[in-house]
Scaffold this active site. Sequence first.
Site, short mmCIF file in Angstrom:
data_model
loop_
_atom_site.label_atom_id
_atom_site.label_comp_id
_atom_site.label_asym_id
_atom_site.label_seq_id
_atom_site.Cartn_x
_atom_site.Cartn_y
_atom_site.Cartn_z
N ARG A 22 12.99 -6.80 -15.51
CA ARG A 22 13.53 -5.68 -14.72
C ARG A 22 12.84 -5.73 -13.36
O ARG A 22 11.62 -5.57 -13.32
CB ARG A 22 13.26 -4.38 -15.47
CG ARG A 22 13.83 -3.14 -14.83
CD ARG A 22 13.51 -1.90 -15.67
NE ARG A 22 14.01 -0.70 -15.03
CZ ARG A 22 13.38 -0.05 -14.06
NH1 ARG A 22 12.22 -0.48 -13.62
NH2 ARG A 22 13.92 1.04 -13.53
N LYS A 28 4.39 -3.08 -9.83
CA LYS A 28 3.66 -2.00 -10.49
C LYS A 28 2.18 -1.96 -10.10
O LYS A 28 1.63 -2.91 -9.54
CB LYS A 28 3.83 -2.12 -12.02
CG LYS A 28 5.24 -1.65 -12.43
CD LYS A 28 5.42 -1.56 -13.92
CE LYS A 28 6.82 -0.99 -14.20
NZ LYS A 28 7.18 -1.08 -15.62
C1 9MG Z 1 12.61 2.86 -15.97
N1 9MG Z 1 11.60 1.83 -16.07
C2 9MG Z 1 10.54 1.64 -15.23
N2 9MG Z 1 9.79 0.61 -15.65
C3 9MG Z 1 10.39 0.14 -16.76
C4 9MG Z 1 10.09 -0.90 -17.67
O1 9MG Z 1 9.01 -1.64 -17.53
N3 9MG Z 1 10.91 -1.10 -18.71
C5 9MG Z 1 12.02 -0.33 -18.89
N4 9MG Z 1 12.80 -0.57 -19.94
N5 9MG Z 1 12.34 0.69 -18.06
C6 9MG Z 1 11.54 0.90 -17.03
#
Ligand code: 9MG
Length: 306
Positions: A283, A249
């Site tokens: 994730r 990110k």
């Molecule tokens: C779809 N998406 C992109 N970044 C995310 C994050 O940090 N958490 C979750 N739950 N979905 C995400």
Amino acid sequence: MSSNSPNLTANLSPFGFLNPASAQSCGALITRHGRIDFSRRTAIMGVLNVTPDSFYDGGRRQDARQAIADGVAMAGAGADIIDIGGESSRPGAQAVSETEELARVLPVIEGLRKQVGLPISIDTYKSAVARAALDAGADIVNDISALRFDPAMVGLIAQEKVPVILMHMQGTPRTMQAEPHYDDVVREVRDFLAAQLYDALDAGIAAESVLLDPGIGFGKNLEHNLQLLRGLAIFAALGQPLLVGVSRKTFIGKILGLEPELRLEGSLAANVAAVLGGANWVRVHDVAETCKALKVADALRFGPAR
Ligand code: 9MG
């Protein structure tokens, strides 16, 4: 404590009834395709976007066949869950129609379902997309709006009895990075997640089915993201499993001065920090590399794997 460091335990006082981080309700999630056990190791959710415009993997998968092959590879690399998304939520992204989103995700869910036994989550805030995805073999709904953008979503989750991820976001993907503002980001995100959790419970969703997520990068600047990562214990104290998404990110790019393609090491560092801070699920785009890094973090947190 120095005068300018945040007093995070003071933030707990209005919520004194909440469990401490170590008393999260349980260490497993039951899905239609198996149990995800995160009692002694962190669960890894692989990101499988089938979009032309996601910030890192957008446009990489030209057709469903490629996406299915990538999902199978993620499963082989150690993913516990595959998260399939058909609408980008990167800053500035435009919404897509239900029809377009369904055309992107359904063939991938159907194809992947035939080849892997792992739980699949559908990354959507639209109840019609979630419903069709569940019918096609998905198990979990990852709702970046925490049930706010589509009023029919809460009823669908309660009726289908599927797990749901409730994520915090300030604004919408199109507007969220314009000028995010908080007086106390940890307290405000914690209060939001608690409110959405209680709304979900009131609607009949089982507590065992709800994961919470502070939404790193969703309407937050660099300092907000760092404060949230330092304050994960506050969210864990809500008593629900915690999902954190930091993979590649912008905040990592800001720290390192690097584009998404060069943010692997920064992502691994941030994921390790998240796990040691209390995350139960992460994730990620880079499943194999994250598995190795988290084996070390999990050994530190839980003791060596047995
Ligand atoms: C779809 N998406 C992109 N970044 C995310 C994050 O940090 N958490 C979750 N739950 N979905 C995400």
